[in-house]
Design a protein around this motif. Structure first.
Motif, PDB file in Angstrom:
ATOM      1  N   ARG A 107       0.846  -1.026   0.101  1.00  0.00           N
ATOM      2  CA  ARG A 107      -0.109   0.011   0.039  1.00  0.00           C
ATOM      3  C   ARG A 107       1.076   1.274   0.005  1.00  0.00           C
ATOM      4  O   ARG A 107       1.106   1.884   1.000  1.00  0.00           O
ATOM      5  CB  ARG A 107      -0.989  -0.090   1.102  1.00  0.00           C
ATOM      6  N   SER A 108       1.553   1.739  -1.011  1.00  0.00           N
ATOM      7  CA  SER A 108       2.427   2.678  -1.246  1.00  0.00           C
ATOM      8  C   SER A 108       2.170   3.532  -2.223  1.00  0.00           C
ATOM      9  O   SER A 108       1.404   3.085  -3.332  1.00  0.00           O
ATOM     10  CB  SER A 108       3.827   2.358  -1.222  1.00  0.00           C
ATOM     11  N   GLU A 109       2.551   4.848  -2.282  1.00  0.00           N
ATOM     12  CA  GLU A 109       2.303   5.887  -3.231  1.00  0.00           C
ATOM     13  C   GLU A 109       3.544   6.240  -4.115  1.00  0.00           C
ATOM     14  O   GLU A 109       3.645   7.383  -4.684  1.00  0.00           O
ATOM     15  CB  GLU A 109       1.589   6.923  -2.525  1.00  0.00           C
ATOM     16  N   VAL A 158      -6.134   2.533   8.956  1.00  0.00           N
ATOM     17  CA  VAL A 158      -5.340   3.549   9.699  1.00  0.00           C
ATOM     18  C   VAL A 158      -4.921   4.413   8.666  1.00  0.00           C
ATOM     19  O   VAL A 158      -5.024   5.680   8.756  1.00  0.00           O
ATOM     20  CB  VAL A 158      -4.107   3.098  10.529  1.00  0.00           C
ATOM     21  N   THR A 159      -4.146   3.944   7.492  1.00  0.00           N
ATOM     22  CA  THR A 159      -3.759   4.855   6.564  1.00  0.00           C
ATOM     23  C   THR A 159      -4.859   5.416   5.911  1.00  0.00           C
ATOM     24  O   THR A 159      -4.752   6.705   5.300  1.00  0.00           O
ATOM     25  CB  THR A 159      -2.890   3.981   5.402  1.00  0.00           C
ATOM     26  N   ASP A 160      -6.058   4.893   5.621  1.00  0.00           N
ATOM     27  CA  ASP A 160      -7.168   5.328   4.960  1.00  0.00           C
ATOM     28  C   ASP A 160      -7.810   6.538   5.860  1.00  0.00           C
ATOM     29  O   ASP A 160      -7.845   7.758   5.424  1.00  0.00           O
ATOM     30  CB  ASP A 160      -8.173   4.478   4.861  1.00  0.00           C
ATOM     31  N   ILE A 214       3.616  11.447   1.612  1.00  0.00           N
ATOM     32  CA  ILE A 214       4.254  10.244   1.350  1.00  0.00           C
ATOM     33  C   ILE A 214       3.700   9.064   2.279  1.00  0.00           C
ATOM     34  O   ILE A 214       3.714   9.267   3.398  1.00  0.00           O
ATOM     35  CB  ILE A 214       5.776   9.984   1.511  1.00  0.00           C
ATOM     36  N   VAL A 215       3.084   8.049   1.435  1.00  0.00           N
ATOM     37  CA  VAL A 215       2.523   6.868   2.021  1.00  0.00           C
ATOM     38  C   VAL A 215       3.285   5.839   1.569  1.00  0.00           C
ATOM     39  O   VAL A 215       3.204   5.350   0.435  1.00  0.00           O
ATOM     40  CB  VAL A 215       1.057   6.663   1.995  1.00  0.00           C
ATOM     41  N   ASP A 216       3.864   4.921   2.416  1.00  0.00           N
ATOM     42  CA  ASP A 216       5.063   3.914   1.909  1.00  0.00           C
ATOM     43  C   ASP A 216       4.900   2.851   2.888  1.00  0.00           C
ATOM     44  O   ASP A 216       5.652   2.724   3.923  1.00  0.00           O
ATOM     45  CB  ASP A 216       6.424   4.371   1.770  1.00  0.00           C
ATOM     46  N   VAL A 217       4.026   2.004   2.855  1.00  0.00           N
ATOM     47  CA  VAL A 217       3.900   0.765   3.806  1.00  0.00           C
ATOM     48  C   VAL A 217       3.867  -0.550   3.037  1.00  0.00           C
ATOM     49  O   VAL A 217       3.155  -0.737   1.985  1.00  0.00           O
ATOM     50  CB  VAL A 217       2.441   0.921   4.270  1.00  0.00           C
TER      51      VAL A 217
END
Length: 487
Positions: free
Chosen positions: A3-5, A136-138, A173-176
């Motif tokens: 789940r990364s952008e 949580v990321t949402d 930045i979302v990098d999971v």
């Protein structure tokens, strides 16, 4: 799927002279630390002041160790550490074992927003176990759009790379990552204490207890090579560390997946031979994997502290089976007997969950029976917290809140009474204490720990910090002692 952008590795607008980004770790991260440092130096020059950071840690010893890595990376990048969160970069290294941990983080993010409105330079990051949950990321995206960076447990080591991308692209930045593909060694590290340190021996967990989110957010179990662990501890000893805490979600299963066959008992014996180390602790031990050889190693190794944290969770065989714990009440009690026969003065502590789905009064009484028979030195008692994605969360037979509260109060009364009796037995004795800090309530006192992990307060100043001194335990105040340096 991750789940990364952004891409797995940074692929932004580096100049032609800078495109030779190392592909191996940790060289790659040192490359990005140097890049961020240049950016920070330019900002410091323009602003006429240092850039500051603060890392706030929630949760377990594993998180605390990760935070030391985060702090080390940021110091290497040119930031200066701040004692409070009103600064230029705040990182929340989060825990998600219980729901109230999540709620605490969301509440504090609101406070950070006030700081950010006053400081246009401020960056906010959230990492760790909470970030591994898609819900949580949402929620961060929708309700907390001012959070600049979100990354999980599997790429904590990539902080500098993520921070560089945030600066370079000026976007969130979302990098999971869904899984860990490596253990990255030899990153910068800033310890909280100069005289003691945690040392990871395993990462992740394979147990999949039905109530626990850890395997889903920390990933499958990976063991570090024994040579890397021993080398790290030797470096720590050379740097003045006298106490190490060996860390893993289940240290007893250490060695799985390694080419060289090494058990946790073997590792413990190797650490015991390291010059300069005076105390060895470890956590956490799963009862299903606690071997006779480990008990022998604990008894043989003079530096291993006489304290074992052995989570019970429940005394009911029915509940233990549903929890997927792989031991019974009698197996647990048999282990306790073996441990106390080998190490008579050992302090035993535990974890107990109250209100697991379907728990009956008889199940709870079985737990109280174990508490009565073992007489723990202390116990961490928890009300069951539903964690989305775990099997227990899908159960329809959740225990009513009123029933849980009644059982919790009864359990707490019992474990407190046992703990106080065990502690009182040491009153008047003189025992070695590792002094850890100036007392937070009284600056004329210092605080430290006995080998059994009990807290002691005594008159002194910061010159005693990091020293093991003999202390007479003059009085017991429940779960701590007041003492004086022995003549």
């Amino acid at each position: 799927m991750d789940r990364s952008e952004n891409n797995h590795y940074y692929n932004g607008s580096l100049s032609a002279a800078e495109t030779e980004v190392p592909l191996t770790e940790p060289e790659r991260q040192y490359f990005f630390m140097d890049k961020v440092k240049k950016i920070v130096e330019n900002k410091v020059r323009d602003l006429g002041r240092p850039l500051t950071f603060h890392v706030t840690t929630f949760g377990c010893q594993m998180n605390a160790r990760d935070s030391e890595k985060l702090r080390g990376i940021l110091l290497r990048c040119g930031y200066e550490e701040s004692e409070d969160e009103d600064c230029d970069l705040v990182l929340y290294n989060t825990c998600t074992v219980r729901e109230n941990a999540d709620n605490k983080v969301f509440g504090r993010l609101g406070v950070l927003y006030g700081y950010k409105k006053k400081n246009p330079e401020m960056l906010i990051g959230l990492c760790g176990c909470m970030a591994q949950e898609e819900v949580v990321t949402d929620k961060i995206r929708k309700s907390y759009p001012y959070v600049d960076m979100v990354f999980g447990t599997h790429n904590v080591y990539m902080l500098a790379e993520i921070l560089y991308q945030r600066f370079d692209e000026n976007k969130h930045i979302v990098d999971v990552r869904e899984s860990a593909d490596r253990i990255v060694e030899n990153l910068p590290l800033e310890r909280k204490y100069f005289f003691k340190s945690g040392v990871n021996v395993t990462f992740g967990c394979d147990n999949f207890c039905s109530y626990c989110i850890v395997p889903y957010v920390r990933g499958r179990e990976r063991s570090r090579r024994p040579s890397d662990i021993i080398d790290e501890i030797k470096r720590l000893a050379a740097d003045g560390v006298i106490e190490v805490m060996l860390l893993g979600q289940n240290v007893n299963s250490y060695g799985k997946g390694l080419e060289e066959k090494t058990s946790f008992a073997d590792l413990l014996r190797q650490v015991n031979e390291i010059d300069g180390i005076e105390r060895i602790r470890f956590m956490t031990s799963h009862p299903k994997d606690l071997s006779d050889d480990l008990i022998r190693a604990m008894a043989e190794c003079d530096k291993v502290c006489p304290h074992l944290h052995l989570p019970l969770q429940s005394g009911s065989d029915r509940i233990l089976a549903d929890m997927n714990r792989h031991y019974t009440k009698e197996k647990y009690l048999s282990l306790v007997d073996k441990i106390r026969n080998a190490i008579p003065d050992i302090a035993l502590t535990t974890d107990i969950i109250v209100g697991y789905p379907g728990e009956s009064e008889q199940d709870f009484l079985e737990t109280l029976d174990v508490v009565d028979r073992v007489k723990f030195d202390s116990a961490f008692t928890f009300i069951y917290s539903k964690r989305t994605g775990t099997p227990a969360a899908r159960r329809s037979d959740q225990v009513p809140e009123k029933v849980i509260k009644d059982r919790f109060d009864r359990l707490l009364t019992r474990v407190r009474a046992d703990g106080e009796k065990k502690a009182m037995a040491l009153t008047g004795k003189t025992l070695p204490v590792l002094v850890e800090e100036v007392n937070k309530q009284d600056e004329h006192l210092v605080s430290g720990r006995l080998a059994n992990n009990s807290v002691v307060h005594l008159p002194g100043d910061e010159s005693l910090i990091g020293k093991i001194i003999n202390v007479r335990l003059d009085s017991c105040k429940g779960f701590y002692y007041l003492g004086n340096i022995a003549e």
